[in-house]
Every structure is written in structure tokens, then in C-alpha cells.
Design a protein around this motif. Structure first.
Motif, PDB file in Angstrom:
ATOM      1  N   PRO A   1     -22.206   3.184   9.012  1.00 29.45           N
ATOM      2  CA  PRO A   1     -21.822   1.797   9.300  1.00 29.45           C
ATOM      3  C   PRO A   1     -22.991   1.002   9.883  1.00 29.45           C
ATOM      4  O   PRO A   1     -23.836   1.544  10.605  1.00 29.45           O
ATOM      5  CB  PRO A   1     -20.698   1.943  10.330  1.00 29.45           C
ATOM      6  N   ASN A   2     -23.015  -0.272   9.578  1.00 30.21           N
ATOM      7  CA  ASN A   2     -24.075  -1.138  10.090  1.00 30.21           C
ATOM      8  C   ASN A   2     -24.103  -1.141  11.619  1.00 30.21           C
ATOM      9  O   ASN A   2     -25.174  -1.202  12.220  1.00 30.21           O
ATOM     10  CB  ASN A   2     -23.910  -2.559   9.553  1.00 30.21           C
ATOM     11  N   PHE A   3     -22.925  -1.068  12.272  1.00 33.85           N
ATOM     12  CA  PHE A   3     -22.929  -1.068  13.738  1.00 33.85           C
ATOM     13  C   PHE A   3     -23.586   0.188  14.289  1.00 33.85           C
ATOM     14  O   PHE A   3     -24.201   0.151  15.351  1.00 33.85           O
ATOM     15  CB  PHE A   3     -21.519  -1.272  14.322  1.00 33.85           C
ATOM     16  N   VAL A   4     -23.495   1.308  13.577  1.00 33.33           N
ATOM     17  CA  VAL A   4     -24.164   2.538  14.024  1.00 33.33           C
ATOM     18  C   VAL A   4     -25.674   2.328  13.978  1.00 33.33           C
ATOM     19  O   VAL A   4     -26.397   2.742  14.886  1.00 33.33           O
ATOM     20  CB  VAL A   4     -23.727   3.748  13.169  1.00 33.33           C
ATOM     21  N   GLN A   5     -26.156   1.659  12.939  1.00 38.14           N
ATOM     22  CA  GLN A   5     -27.581   1.378  12.847  1.00 38.14           C
ATOM     23  C   GLN A   5     -28.035   0.493  14.007  1.00 38.14           C
ATOM     24  O   GLN A   5     -29.106   0.706  14.572  1.00 38.14           O
ATOM     25  CB  GLN A   5     -27.902   0.740  11.500  1.00 38.14           C
ATOM     26  N   THR A   6     -27.204  -0.480  14.385  1.00 39.84           N
ATOM     27  CA  THR A   6     -27.546  -1.345  15.518  1.00 39.84           C
ATOM     28  C   THR A   6     -27.632  -0.536  16.804  1.00 39.84           C
ATOM     29  O   THR A   6     -28.580  -0.678  17.574  1.00 39.84           O
ATOM     30  CB  THR A   6     -26.511  -2.477  15.658  1.00 39.84           C
ATOM     31  N   PHE A   7     -26.647   0.313  17.042  1.00 36.73           N
ATOM     32  CA  PHE A   7     -26.619   1.081  18.286  1.00 36.73           C
ATOM     33  C   PHE A   7     -27.609   2.247  18.312  1.00 36.73           C
ATOM     34  O   PHE A   7     -27.750   2.897  19.345  1.00 36.73           O
ATOM     35  CB  PHE A   7     -25.201   1.578  18.577  1.00 36.73           C
ATOM     36  N   ALA A   8     -28.310   2.485  17.212  1.00 41.96           N
ATOM     37  CA  ALA A   8     -29.306   3.555  17.197  1.00 41.96           C
ATOM     38  C   ALA A   8     -30.382   3.333  18.252  1.00 41.96           C
ATOM     39  O   ALA A   8     -30.994   4.288  18.741  1.00 41.96           O
ATOM     40  CB  ALA A   8     -29.943   3.675  15.811  1.00 41.96           C
ATOM     41  N   ALA A   9     -30.590   2.088  18.644  1.00 41.92           N
ATOM     42  CA  ALA A   9     -31.583   1.782  19.681  1.00 41.92           C
ATOM     43  C   ALA A   9     -31.094   2.188  21.069  1.00 41.92           C
ATOM     44  O   ALA A   9     -31.902   2.358  21.979  1.00 41.92           O
ATOM     45  CB  ALA A   9     -31.916   0.296  19.670  1.00 41.92           C
ATOM     46  N   ARG A  10     -29.786   2.341  21.228  1.00 40.62           N
ATOM     47  CA  ARG A  10     -29.201   2.703  22.520  1.00 40.62           C
ATOM     48  C   ARG A  10     -28.048   3.692  22.328  1.00 40.62           C
ATOM     49  O   ARG A  10     -26.877   3.374  22.533  1.00 40.62           O
ATOM     50  CB  ARG A  10     -28.691   1.460  23.265  1.00 40.62           C
ATOM     51  N   PRO A  11     -28.382   4.921  21.943  1.00 39.36           N
ATOM     52  CA  PRO A  11     -27.333   5.917  21.681  1.00 39.36           C
ATOM     53  C   PRO A  11     -26.443   6.197  22.890  1.00 39.36           C
ATOM     54  O   PRO A  11     -25.245   6.450  22.730  1.00 39.36           O
ATOM     55  CB  PRO A  11     -28.089   7.176  21.264  1.00 39.36           C
ATOM     56  N   ALA A  12     -26.978   6.131  24.085  1.00 35.95           N
ATOM     57  CA  ALA A  12     -26.158   6.389  25.282  1.00 35.95           C
ATOM     58  C   ALA A  12     -25.093   5.302  25.443  1.00 35.95           C
ATOM     59  O   ALA A  12     -23.965   5.591  25.851  1.00 35.95           O
ATOM     60  CB  ALA A  12     -27.029   6.476  26.532  1.00 35.95           C
ATOM     61  N   VAL A  13     -25.445   4.059  25.110  1.00 38.13           N
ATOM     62  CA  VAL A  13     -24.464   2.967  25.181  1.00 38.13           C
ATOM     63  C   VAL A  13     -23.380   3.194  24.135  1.00 38.13           C
ATOM     64  O   VAL A  13     -22.193   3.026  24.416  1.00 38.13           O
ATOM     65  CB  VAL A  13     -25.141   1.589  24.999  1.00 38.13           C
ATOM     66  N   TYR A  14     -23.784   3.600  22.942  1.00 38.27           N
ATOM     67  CA  TYR A  14     -22.797   3.861  21.885  1.00 38.27           C
ATOM     68  C   TYR A  14     -21.865   5.008  22.283  1.00 38.27           C
ATOM     69  O   TYR A  14     -20.651   4.919  22.090  1.00 38.27           O
ATOM     70  CB  TYR A  14     -23.485   4.146  20.557  1.00 38.27           C
ATOM     71  N   ASP A  15     -22.416   6.056  22.847  1.00 38.44           N
ATOM     72  CA  ASP A  15     -21.577   7.173  23.305  1.00 38.44           C
ATOM     73  C   ASP A  15     -20.611   6.722  24.398  1.00 38.44           C
ATOM     74  O   ASP A  15     -19.445   7.114  24.404  1.00 38.44           O
ATOM     75  CB  ASP A  15     -22.443   8.331  23.811  1.00 38.44           C
TER      76      ASP A  15
ATOM     77  N   TRP B   1     -19.497   3.683  24.774  1.00 36.14           N
ATOM     78  CA  TRP B   1     -18.507   2.841  24.094  1.00 36.14           C
ATOM     79  C   TRP B   1     -17.418   3.706  23.459  1.00 36.14           C
ATOM     80  O   TRP B   1     -16.232   3.425  23.591  1.00 36.14           O
ATOM     81  CB  TRP B   1     -19.169   1.963  23.037  1.00 36.14           C
ATOM     82  N   LYS B   2     -17.834   4.746  22.744  1.00 40.08           N
ATOM     83  CA  LYS B   2     -16.846   5.610  22.089  1.00 40.08           C
ATOM     84  C   LYS B   2     -15.916   6.246  23.115  1.00 40.08           C
ATOM     85  O   LYS B   2     -14.709   6.338  22.889  1.00 40.08           O
ATOM     86  CB  LYS B   2     -17.536   6.696  21.254  1.00 40.08           C
ATOM     87  N   GLN B   3     -16.463   6.644  24.249  1.00 36.54           N
ATOM     88  CA  GLN B   3     -15.638   7.245  25.296  1.00 36.54           C
ATOM     89  C   GLN B   3     -14.669   6.209  25.876  1.00 36.54           C
ATOM     90  O   GLN B   3     -13.483   6.483  26.042  1.00 36.54           O
ATOM     91  CB  GLN B   3     -16.519   7.832  26.396  1.00 36.54           C
ATOM     92  N   LEU B   4     -15.159   5.025  26.191  1.00 38.90           N
ATOM     93  CA  LEU B   4     -14.303   3.970  26.738  1.00 38.90           C
ATOM     94  C   LEU B   4     -13.215   3.586  25.738  1.00 38.90           C
ATOM     95  O   LEU B   4     -12.031   3.542  26.072  1.00 38.90           O
ATOM     96  CB  LEU B   4     -15.140   2.731  27.090  1.00 38.90           C
ATOM     97  N   ASN B   5     -13.615   3.301  24.508  1.00 41.27           N
ATOM     98  CA  ASN B   5     -12.650   2.881  23.502  1.00 41.27           C
ATOM     99  C   ASN B   5     -11.622   3.976  23.223  1.00 41.27           C
ATOM    100  O   ASN B   5     -10.431   3.694  23.072  1.00 41.27           O
ATOM    101  CB  ASN B   5     -13.372   2.467  22.217  1.00 41.27           C
ATOM    102  N   GLY B   6     -12.066   5.212  23.199  1.00 37.96           N
ATOM    103  CA  GLY B   6     -11.147   6.326  22.995  1.00 37.96           C
ATOM    104  C   GLY B   6     -10.132   6.443  24.117  1.00 37.96           C
ATOM    105  O   GLY B   6      -8.946   6.705  23.882  1.00 37.96           O
ATOM    106  N   ALA B   7     -10.577   6.232  25.347  1.00 37.25           N
ATOM    107  CA  ALA B   7      -9.664   6.302  26.498  1.00 37.25           C
ATOM    108  C   ALA B   7      -8.636   5.184  26.444  1.00 37.25           C
ATOM    109  O   ALA B   7      -7.457   5.392  26.767  1.00 37.25           O
ATOM    110  CB  ALA B   7     -10.458   6.245  27.801  1.00 37.25           C
ATOM    111  N   ILE B   8      -9.057   4.007  26.041  1.00 36.58           N
ATOM    112  CA  ILE B   8      -8.125   2.878  25.918  1.00 36.58           C
ATOM    113  C   ILE B   8      -7.113   3.174  24.816  1.00 36.58           C
ATOM    114  O   ILE B   8      -5.901   3.032  25.000  1.00 36.58           O
ATOM    115  CB  ILE B   8      -8.888   1.563  25.627  1.00 36.58           C
ATOM    116  N   LYS B   9      -7.598   3.608  23.683  1.00 35.41           N
ATOM    117  CA  LYS B   9      -6.761   3.867  22.512  1.00 35.41           C
ATOM    118  C   LYS B   9      -5.738   4.971  22.760  1.00 35.41           C
ATOM    119  O   LYS B   9      -4.597   4.865  22.321  1.00 35.41           O
ATOM    120  CB  LYS B   9      -7.669   4.278  21.351  1.00 35.41           C
ATOM    121  N   GLU B  10      -6.145   6.012  23.453  1.00 35.88           N
ATOM    122  CA  GLU B  10      -5.239   7.155  23.623  1.00 35.88           C
ATOM    123  C   GLU B  10      -4.055   6.842  24.527  1.00 35.88           C
ATOM    124  O   GLU B  10      -3.034   7.510  24.452  1.00 35.88           O
ATOM    125  CB  GLU B  10      -5.993   8.396  24.092  1.00 35.88           C
TER     126      GLU B  10
END
Length: 186
Positions: A24-38, A40-49
Motif C-alpha cells: 500500500p502507498n501508506f506503507v511506503q510513506t511510513f517506511a521513513a518512520r517504521p516505529a510510528v507505523y508500528d 499506529w498499528k498497535q493503537l488502531n488495533g486496540a481501538i478496533k478490538e
């Protein structure tokens, strides 16, 4: 695809491929800040669950369309069309309130949080509680909308366009959900 250049990190890309196999294009954007993307995935996953998936997707779609985020509107509208509604029903949600009073109130609240959270009042929360939402449910909707603001604004601020794969959506859905940046054509 984006206003910024980011590192080409094959390992990061391979770990974050979409289920369909593309990066995904957003993955390419976040490649500069993988820790932020990780994070985000943790935060979004916690909200979703903590939420019913349909309610999460409705709140997210409402926030994304309010923010004029094509990327997020397309992604979450597609989930709604795949799992809960027809493409025409999802397209209608962009401009018309949901038929169900609870869904309508959730979407209105999510839009308000996304656009003007400082104007949310006790009356807004009481309206949701009067139709059966708990305090935790209200918090979940607020979290979904606020998190969407972070992600949507990051993508739009960097010029990250929705993936060209969204061109495969039915025209009615694609047209209704392209509320901001156009779908990447490359």
C-alpha cells in the motif's frame, strides 16, 4: 504517489504487504518512520478490538469523509461494502444519514469529533447514551474518529494517494468515496 521520498526498505515492505499482495502507498510513506507505523498499528488495533466491527467502520468512514480523506474513505467504505452493505448503500452513507438511528448518531458524533472536537458537548454524549450507548461505547467512537484524524491527516499532508487497486471498486462506490485526493493512477 507522495510529496516526500522515503527509504525503500524491502524488509519493511514485505512485512506490511496488503492481503492482496501489493504494498500500500501508506506503507511506503511510513517506511521513513517504521516505529510510528508500528505504534499506529498497535493503537488502531486496540481501538478496533474493543468495538463492534460494523460500528468501528461506520465511525471511521464518517470521520474519513468529514476529513476529505479519499484513502481512508475508500479503504473503510470497501470493508463496509464487503461485509455489511451493498456498494450503493455505502455510497449513500457519504451524503445521507444512516437509516438506523444508532448508526446515524454514531456517524454524526464521529464527524463532529473529526472536524471540531472542541464543540462536543454533554448533550452530544447524552444523545448517544439515550439511544443505548455506554460511556465506553462513546469513548470508542471518539477514539476511532480521533485516530482516523491522525492517519488521514498524515497521508494527506504527505500527498499519499489511495492505492490504484481502489480503481477496481464499483464506480458508484469509488466515485462517492473519492472525497479528496484522487486515486493513484500509476
Amino acid at each position: 504517489m507522495a510529496f516526500i521520498d522515503t527509504p525503500k526498505e524491502p524488509e519493511f515492505f514485505d512485512a506490511n504487504r496488503a492481503p492482496a499482495g501489493h504494498i500500500p502507498n501508506f506503507v511506503q510513506t511510513f517506511a521513513a518512520r517504521p516505529a510510528v507505523y508500528d505504534a499506529w498499528k498497535q493503537l488502531n488495533g486496540a481501538i478496533k478490538e474493543s468495538m463492534d466491527l460494523r460500528r468501528y467502520e461506520l465511525a471511521t468512514l464518517a470521520a474519513a469523509t468529514a476529513l476529505k480523506s479519499s484513502y481512508c474513505s475508500l479503504a473503510h467504505g470497501q470493508v463496509l461494502a464487503d461485509k455489511f452493505y451493498t456498494a450503493e448503500e455505502v455510497a449513500a452513507l457519504v451524503g445521507e444519514p444512516a437509516n438506523d438511528p444508532t448508526d446515524r448518531a454514531v456517524m454524526a458524533f464521529a464527524r463532529k469529533v473529526a472536524l471540531a472536537a472542541d464543540t462536543v458537548t454533554q448533550a452530544d454524549v447524552d444523545e448517544l447514551k439515550a439511544i443505548g450507548l455506554t460511556d465506553a461505547d462513546v469513548l470508542d467512537v471518539a477514539l476511532a474518529a480521533a485516530a482516523r484524524a491522525f492517519f488521514s491527516k498524515t497521508l494527506d499532508a504527505t500527498g499519499t494517494q489511495p492505492d490504484s487497486a481502489f480503481n477496481g471498486l464499483p464506480e458508484t462506490l469509488r466515485s462517492a468515496l473519492t472525497v479528496g485526493r484522487p486515486i493513484y493512477s500509476g
